[in-house]
Design an enzyme around this catalytic site. Structure first.
Site, PDB file in Angstrom:
ATOM      1  N   LYS A  52       8.293  -0.974  -7.727  1.00  0.00           N
ATOM      2  CA  LYS A  52       7.874  -1.725  -6.528  1.00  0.00           C
ATOM      3  C   LYS A  52       7.656  -3.197  -6.889  1.00  0.00           C
ATOM      4  CE  LYS A  52       5.751   2.421  -4.695  1.00  0.00           C
ATOM      5  NZ  LYS A  52       4.557   3.240  -4.592  1.00  0.00           N
ATOM      6  N   GLN A  96      -1.719   4.370  -3.917  1.00  0.00           N
ATOM      7  CA  GLN A  96      -0.762   5.214  -4.640  1.00  0.00           C
ATOM      8  C   GLN A  96      -1.307   6.631  -4.771  1.00  0.00           C
ATOM      9  OE1 GLN A  96       2.297   4.048  -5.635  1.00  0.00           O
ATOM     10  NE2 GLN A  96       2.837   6.077  -6.344  1.00  0.00           N
ATOM     11  N   ASP A 119       3.222   2.040   3.814  1.00  0.00           N
ATOM     12  CA  ASP A 119       3.687   3.415   3.559  1.00  0.00           C
ATOM     13  C   ASP A 119       4.087   4.095   4.873  1.00  0.00           C
ATOM     14  OD1 ASP A 119       3.785   4.416   0.914  1.00  0.00           O
ATOM     15  OD2 ASP A 119       1.601   4.380   0.762  1.00  0.00           O
TER      16      ASP A 119
HETATM   17  N1  GUN Z   1       3.238   8.826  -4.565  1.00  0.00           N
HETATM   18  C1  GUN Z   1       4.496   9.326  -4.604  1.00  0.00           C
HETATM   19  N2  GUN Z   1       5.232   8.835  -3.582  1.00  0.00           N
HETATM   20  C2  GUN Z   1       4.425   8.007  -2.877  1.00  0.00           C
HETATM   21  C3  GUN Z   1       4.609   7.209  -1.706  1.00  0.00           C
HETATM   22  O1  GUN Z   1       5.685   7.154  -1.099  1.00  0.00           O
HETATM   23  N3  GUN Z   1       3.515   6.495  -1.299  1.00  0.00           N
HETATM   24  C4  GUN Z   1       2.315   6.552  -1.950  1.00  0.00           C
HETATM   25  N4  GUN Z   1       1.309   5.824  -1.464  1.00  0.00           N
HETATM   26  N5  GUN Z   1       2.119   7.290  -3.028  1.00  0.00           N
HETATM   27  C5  GUN Z   1       3.161   8.021  -3.485  1.00  0.00           C
END
Ligand code: GUN
Length: 285
Positions: A52, A96, A119
């Site tokens: 990211k 996360q 998200d």
């Molecule tokens: N953990 C694994 N995939 C994701 C996601 O798409 N968003 C978030 N916030 N945590 C994750």
């Protein structure tokens, strides 16, 4: 010949557009800032976060990681998120997942203010899916949005097609089943209690596996006469290698198209997240 549904050409196209939009926001004094909140130091989470950060840097957006101690209390965690919600410099927030056991009883998906919820987990944002919207100017959940854009790029029709989605998570399965239905696919949502999964996958036009179980989908799940499209959302480790939910070598010769792991859904999720960051920043400016 089996078509490989690689993300790279889609990502390249999107980077060009997102970089321009990011520059235009910077010129208006509203530099997009993605804030990721991580509780503890889960190694898989750290890998996703690195991707990211890299993509933010590529398009010229700012990125910050708040790594909180795994022993943080609910009160301190809630106060931390609320401070980010109130900070006008922060334009997109991700908590996360997974969080620590202590925090699991909180409704994590509802904590980030809807305007910064890149998200796309908050009820205000998922509401669009329930209402049947297919518009792209909402903060839609990133993996479902990325999957549909991958299928669109490779001109795989959805209208009237039977899609079997395996896995009913908040992040992928549930929102994806709605998004596909809004695009006029006929959707079967299968899960861990589904009986005779192979009977369903054999009559599917599109199989999307989002379970997180290596080698779940094998030759026995495919009808070679159907020219099936397979989308693999899995990110599993098997013999120290990143693999999806699909036994690739066995399944790929039997289908019309398949997304690889790595290089398929993963990068589409990241680029959708960046797209949501830009969208959220534009709406706030
Ligand atoms: N953990 C694994 N995939 C994701 C996601 O798409 N968003 C978030 N916030 N945590 C994750």
């Amino acid at each position: 010949m089996t078509t490989l549904l690689k993300a790279q050409p889609v990502v390249d196209q999107k980077i060009a557009d997102l970089t321009k939009r990011c520059q235009s926001l910077i010129q208006k004094g509203k530099r997009p800032l993605m804030k990721v909140v991580l509780v503890g130091n889960n190694p898989a989470s750290l890998t996703y976060i690195r991707n990211k950060k890299k993509m933010c840097e590529t398009i010229g957006a700012e990125f910050e990681l708040d790594q909180l101690d795994s022993s943080i209390s609910k009160t301190d965690f809630l106060a931390h998120v609320e401070k980010l919600n109130q900070n006008p410099k922060v334009t997109g927030i991700i908590i996360q997942l997974p969080v620590s056991n202590e925090l699991k009883s909180l409704r994590i998906s509802q904590l980030v203010t809807p305007e910064k919820d890149i998200d796309g987990f908050h009820g205000h944002n998922t509401q669009w899916l329930y209402e049947g919207s297919i518009q792209t100017n909402h903060l839609l959940p990133c993996t479902p949005k990325g999957i549909v854009e991958l299928l669109d790029y490779y001109q795989i029709p959805l209208k009237g097609k039977h899609a079997v989605v395996i896995g009913r998570s908040l992040i992928v399965g549930k929102p994806l089943s709605m998004l596909l239905s809004n695009r006029n696919a006929t959707v079967t949502l299968a899960h861990s209690k589904t009986e005779n999964l192979a009977d369903l996958t054999k009559i599917a036009d599109i199989i999307i596996s989002a379970v997180g179980k290596a080698e779940l989908i094998t030759a026995k799940h495919i009808n070679p006469a159907k020219k099936t499209v397979v989308v693999d959302v899995g990110m599993n480790t098997l013999h120290d290698k990143l693999v999806g939910d699909v036994k690739f070598d066995e399944v790929s010769p039997l289908v019309a198209a398949i997304s690889p792991v790595p290089g398929g859904v993963g990068p589409m999720t990241v680029i959708s997240l960046i797209e949501n960051l830009i969208l959220a920043s534009e709406k706030q400016s």
